[in-house]
Design a protein around this motif. Structure first.
Motif, PDB file in Angstrom:
ATOM      1  N   MET A  75       0.846  -1.173   0.000  1.00  0.00           N
ATOM      2  CA  MET A  75       0.000   0.000   0.000  1.00  0.00           C
ATOM      3  C   MET A  75       0.894   1.239   0.000  1.00  0.00           C
ATOM      4  SD  MET A  75      -2.910   1.125   2.722  1.00  0.00           S
ATOM      5  CE  MET A  75      -4.315   0.443   1.862  1.00  0.00           C
ATOM      6  N   SER A  76       0.507   2.215  -0.759  1.00  0.00           N
ATOM      7  CA  SER A  76       1.307   3.435  -0.842  1.00  0.00           C
ATOM      8  C   SER A  76       1.069   4.334   0.361  1.00  0.00           C
ATOM      9  CB  SER A  76       0.977   4.187  -2.134  1.00  0.00           C
ATOM     10  OG  SER A  76      -0.355   4.646  -2.106  1.00  0.00           O
ATOM     11  N   HIS A  77       2.009   5.216   0.572  1.00  0.00           N
ATOM     12  CA  HIS A  77       1.909   6.173   1.669  1.00  0.00           C
ATOM     13  C   HIS A  77       0.821   7.197   1.363  1.00  0.00           C
ATOM     14  CE1 HIS A  77       3.044   8.946   4.786  1.00  0.00           C
ATOM     15  NE2 HIS A  77       3.157   9.897   3.887  1.00  0.00           N
ATOM     16  N   THR A  78      -0.026   7.463   2.330  1.00  0.00           N
ATOM     17  CA  THR A  78      -1.075   8.459   2.165  1.00  0.00           C
ATOM     18  C   THR A  78      -0.663   9.738   2.880  1.00  0.00           C
ATOM     19  OG1 THR A  78      -2.747   6.737   2.145  1.00  0.00           O
ATOM     20  CG2 THR A  78      -3.515   8.970   2.518  1.00  0.00           C
ATOM     21  N   PRO A  79      -0.410  10.814   2.131  1.00  0.00           N
ATOM     22  CA  PRO A  79      -0.038  12.078   2.775  1.00  0.00           C
ATOM     23  C   PRO A  79      -1.205  12.675   3.560  1.00  0.00           C
ATOM     24  CG  PRO A  79      -0.220  12.349   0.397  1.00  0.00           C
ATOM     25  CD  PRO A  79      -0.457  10.899   0.695  1.00  0.00           C
ATOM     26  N   HIS A  80      -0.883  13.604   4.418  1.00  0.00           N
ATOM     27  CA  HIS A  80      -1.855  14.362   5.219  1.00  0.00           C
ATOM     28  C   HIS A  80      -2.499  13.547   6.331  1.00  0.00           C
ATOM     29  CE1 HIS A  80      -1.599  17.872   2.632  1.00  0.00           C
ATOM     30  NE2 HIS A  80      -1.706  17.068   1.595  1.00  0.00           N
ATOM     31  N   GLU A  81      -1.822  12.507   6.803  1.00  0.00           N
ATOM     32  CA  GLU A  81      -2.337  11.792   7.960  1.00  0.00           C
ATOM     33  C   GLU A  81      -2.210  12.704   9.177  1.00  0.00           C
ATOM     34  OE1 GLU A  81      -3.900   8.946   8.080  1.00  0.00           O
ATOM     35  OE2 GLU A  81      -3.549   8.340   6.018  1.00  0.00           O
ATOM     36  N   LEU A  82      -3.137  12.610  10.104  1.00  0.00           N
ATOM     37  CA  LEU A  82      -3.152  13.501  11.260  1.00  0.00           C
ATOM     38  C   LEU A  82      -1.861  13.443  12.067  1.00  0.00           C
ATOM     39  CD1 LEU A  82      -6.804  13.084  12.572  1.00  0.00           C
ATOM     40  CD2 LEU A  82      -5.816  15.033  11.349  1.00  0.00           C
ATOM     41  N   ALA A  83      -1.337  12.261  12.257  1.00  0.00           N
ATOM     42  CA  ALA A  83      -0.104  12.119  13.047  1.00  0.00           C
ATOM     43  C   ALA A  83       1.066  12.843  12.386  1.00  0.00           C
ATOM     44  CB  ALA A  83       0.225  10.652  13.247  1.00  0.00           C
ATOM     45  N   GLU A  84       1.063  12.927  11.085  1.00  0.00           N
ATOM     46  CA  GLU A  84       2.126  13.643  10.362  1.00  0.00           C
ATOM     47  C   GLU A  84       1.870  15.147  10.335  1.00  0.00           C
ATOM     48  OE1 GLU A  84       2.469  11.889   6.522  1.00  0.00           O
ATOM     49  OE2 GLU A  84       3.165   9.988   7.326  1.00  0.00           O
ATOM     50  N   ASP A  85       0.614  15.524  10.212  1.00  0.00           N
ATOM     51  CA  ASP A  85       0.282  16.947  10.161  1.00  0.00           C
ATOM     52  C   ASP A  85       0.381  17.610  11.531  1.00  0.00           C
ATOM     53  OD1 ASP A  85      -0.097  16.803   7.460  1.00  0.00           O
ATOM     54  OD2 ASP A  85      -2.282  16.844   7.540  1.00  0.00           O
ATOM     55  N   PHE A  86       0.154  16.845  12.585  1.00  0.00           N
ATOM     56  CA  PHE A  86       0.227  17.357  13.952  1.00  0.00           C
ATOM     57  C   PHE A  86       1.134  16.460  14.795  1.00  0.00           C
ATOM     58  CE2 PHE A  86      -4.266  18.396  12.633  1.00  0.00           C
ATOM     59  CZ  PHE A  86      -4.060  19.742  12.422  1.00  0.00           C
ATOM     60  N   PRO A  87       2.403  16.330  14.432  1.00  0.00           N
ATOM     61  CA  PRO A  87       3.276  15.364  15.132  1.00  0.00           C
ATOM     62  C   PRO A  87       3.412  15.642  16.625  1.00  0.00           C
ATOM     63  CG  PRO A  87       4.571  16.829  13.744  1.00  0.00           C
ATOM     64  CD  PRO A  87       3.133  17.090  13.427  1.00  0.00           C
ATOM     65  N   GLU A  88       3.352  16.903  17.018  1.00  0.00           N
ATOM     66  CA  GLU A  88       3.486  17.244  18.433  1.00  0.00           C
ATOM     67  C   GLU A  88       2.235  16.889  19.239  1.00  0.00           C
ATOM     68  OE1 GLU A  88       1.704  20.776  16.324  1.00  0.00           O
ATOM     69  OE2 GLU A  88       3.211  19.279  15.862  1.00  0.00           O
ATOM     70  N   HIS A  89       1.169  16.505  18.546  1.00  0.00           N
ATOM     71  CA  HIS A  89      -0.102  16.179  19.205  1.00  0.00           C
ATOM     72  C   HIS A  89      -0.475  14.701  19.058  1.00  0.00           C
ATOM     73  CE1 HIS A  89      -1.114  20.359  20.082  1.00  0.00           C
ATOM     74  NE2 HIS A  89      -0.713  20.650  18.854  1.00  0.00           N
ATOM     75  N   GLN A  90       0.463  13.855  18.683  1.00  0.00           N
ATOM     76  CA  GLN A  90       0.147  12.447  18.443  1.00  0.00           C
ATOM     77  C   GLN A  90      -0.498  11.776  19.656  1.00  0.00           C
ATOM     78  OE1 GLN A  90       3.293  10.071  16.850  1.00  0.00           O
ATOM     79  NE2 GLN A  90       3.702  11.473  15.168  1.00  0.00           N
ATOM     80  N   ASP A  91       0.067  11.994  20.832  1.00  0.00           N
ATOM     81  CA  ASP A  91      -0.494  11.379  22.041  1.00  0.00           C
ATOM     82  C   ASP A  91      -1.892  11.918  22.335  1.00  0.00           C
ATOM     83  OD1 ASP A  91       1.810   9.888  22.338  1.00  0.00           O
ATOM     84  OD2 ASP A  91       2.714  11.276  23.785  1.00  0.00           O
ATOM     85  N   GLN A  92      -2.052  13.218  22.155  1.00  0.00           N
ATOM     86  CA  GLN A  92      -3.344  13.861  22.403  1.00  0.00           C
ATOM     87  C   GLN A  92      -4.392  13.338  21.413  1.00  0.00           C
ATOM     88  OE1 GLN A  92      -3.201  18.092  21.896  1.00  0.00           O
ATOM     89  NE2 GLN A  92      -5.072  18.450  23.044  1.00  0.00           N
ATOM     90  N   ILE A  93      -4.012  13.192  20.155  1.00  0.00           N
ATOM     91  CA  ILE A  93      -4.934  12.671  19.144  1.00  0.00           C
ATOM     92  C   ILE A  93      -5.373  11.263  19.520  1.00  0.00           C
ATOM     93  CG2 ILE A  93      -5.082  11.862  16.746  1.00  0.00           C
ATOM     94  CD1 ILE A  93      -3.274  14.314  16.019  1.00  0.00           C
ATOM     95  N   SER A  94      -4.424  10.436  19.892  1.00  0.00           N
ATOM     96  CA  SER A  94      -4.744   9.062  20.278  1.00  0.00           C
ATOM     97  C   SER A  94      -5.678   9.028  21.483  1.00  0.00           C
ATOM     98  CB  SER A  94      -3.453   8.309  20.583  1.00  0.00           C
ATOM     99  OG  SER A  94      -3.734   6.988  20.958  1.00  0.00           O
ATOM    100  N   ALA A  95      -5.380   9.839  22.484  1.00  0.00           N
ATOM    101  CA  ALA A  95      -6.218   9.874  23.692  1.00  0.00           C
ATOM    102  C   ALA A  95      -7.622  10.383  23.376  1.00  0.00           C
ATOM    103  CB  ALA A  95      -5.557  10.753  24.752  1.00  0.00           C
ATOM    104  N   LEU A  96      -7.718  11.433  22.578  1.00  0.00           N
ATOM    105  CA  LEU A  96      -9.030  11.992  22.245  1.00  0.00           C
ATOM    106  C   LEU A  96      -9.857  11.033  21.403  1.00  0.00           C
ATOM    107  CD1 LEU A  96      -8.151  15.731  21.586  1.00  0.00           C
ATOM    108  CD2 LEU A  96      -9.627  14.824  23.393  1.00  0.00           C
ATOM    109  N   ARG A  97      -9.211  10.272  20.555  1.00  0.00           N
ATOM    110  CA  ARG A  97      -9.959   9.271  19.773  1.00  0.00           C
ATOM    111  C   ARG A  97     -10.636   8.263  20.689  1.00  0.00           C
ATOM    112  NH1 ARG A  97      -6.046   7.952  14.600  1.00  0.00           N
ATOM    113  NH2 ARG A  97      -6.922   9.564  13.269  1.00  0.00           N
ATOM    114  N   GLN A  98     -10.005   7.989  21.828  1.00  0.00           N
ATOM    115  CA  GLN A  98     -10.547   7.018  22.775  1.00  0.00           C
ATOM    116  C   GLN A  98     -11.576   7.616  23.732  1.00  0.00           C
ATOM    117  OE1 GLN A  98      -9.763   3.696  22.642  1.00  0.00           O
ATOM    118  NE2 GLN A  98      -8.664   4.305  20.794  1.00  0.00           N
ATOM    119  N   SER A  99     -11.395   8.894  24.071  1.00  0.00           N
ATOM    120  CA  SER A  99     -12.213   9.476  25.137  1.00  0.00           C
ATOM    121  C   SER A  99     -13.284  10.464  24.681  1.00  0.00           C
ATOM    122  CB  SER A  99     -11.298  10.191  26.142  1.00  0.00           C
ATOM    123  OG  SER A  99     -10.682  11.320  25.532  1.00  0.00           O
ATOM    124  N   ASP A 100     -13.220  10.934  23.448  1.00  0.00           N
ATOM    125  CA  ASP A 100     -14.135  11.980  22.985  1.00  0.00           C
ATOM    126  C   ASP A 100     -14.803  11.518  21.690  1.00  0.00           C
ATOM    127  OD1 ASP A 100     -15.161  14.293  21.606  1.00  0.00           O
ATOM    128  OD2 ASP A 100     -13.891  15.572  22.839  1.00  0.00           O
TER     129      ASP A 100
END
Length: 81
Positions: A1-26
């Motif tokens: 599978m090819s790389h998909t640009p504009h993934e959230l973790a790449e666009d907001f690398p400093e927020h990776q942990d926050q994104i993961s937590a919010l996906r679970q809690s919000d």
């Protein structure tokens, strides 16, 4: 599978942990992230001609992706404050 640009973790690398937590809690954030991912994949498939679409449809998908990304950014900043 090819790389998909504009993934959230790449666009907001400093927020990776926050994104993961919010996906679970919000549920609202999780829905935004899920919608963003689906639209982003559709844009990528259109750009790579895996699933060609009209130029206008591609522009609309990109606008939708930008709106979702702005909403996600707003949620990330809301939690950070």
């Amino acid at each position: 599978m090819s790389h998909t640009p504009h993934e959230l973790a790449e666009d907001f690398p400093e927020h990776q942990d926050q994104i993961s937590a919010l996906r679970q809690s919000d549920a609202y954030f999780a829905k935004l992230a899920q919608d963003y991912h689906a639209v982003n994949r559709a844009v990528h498939r259109a750009e790579t001609n895996v699933e060609p679409i009209s130029a206008q449809a591609e522009v609309e998908l990109r606008k939708t992706r930008a709106i979702l990304k702005d909403q996600i950014w707003a949620q990330l900043n809301k939690v950070a404050v």
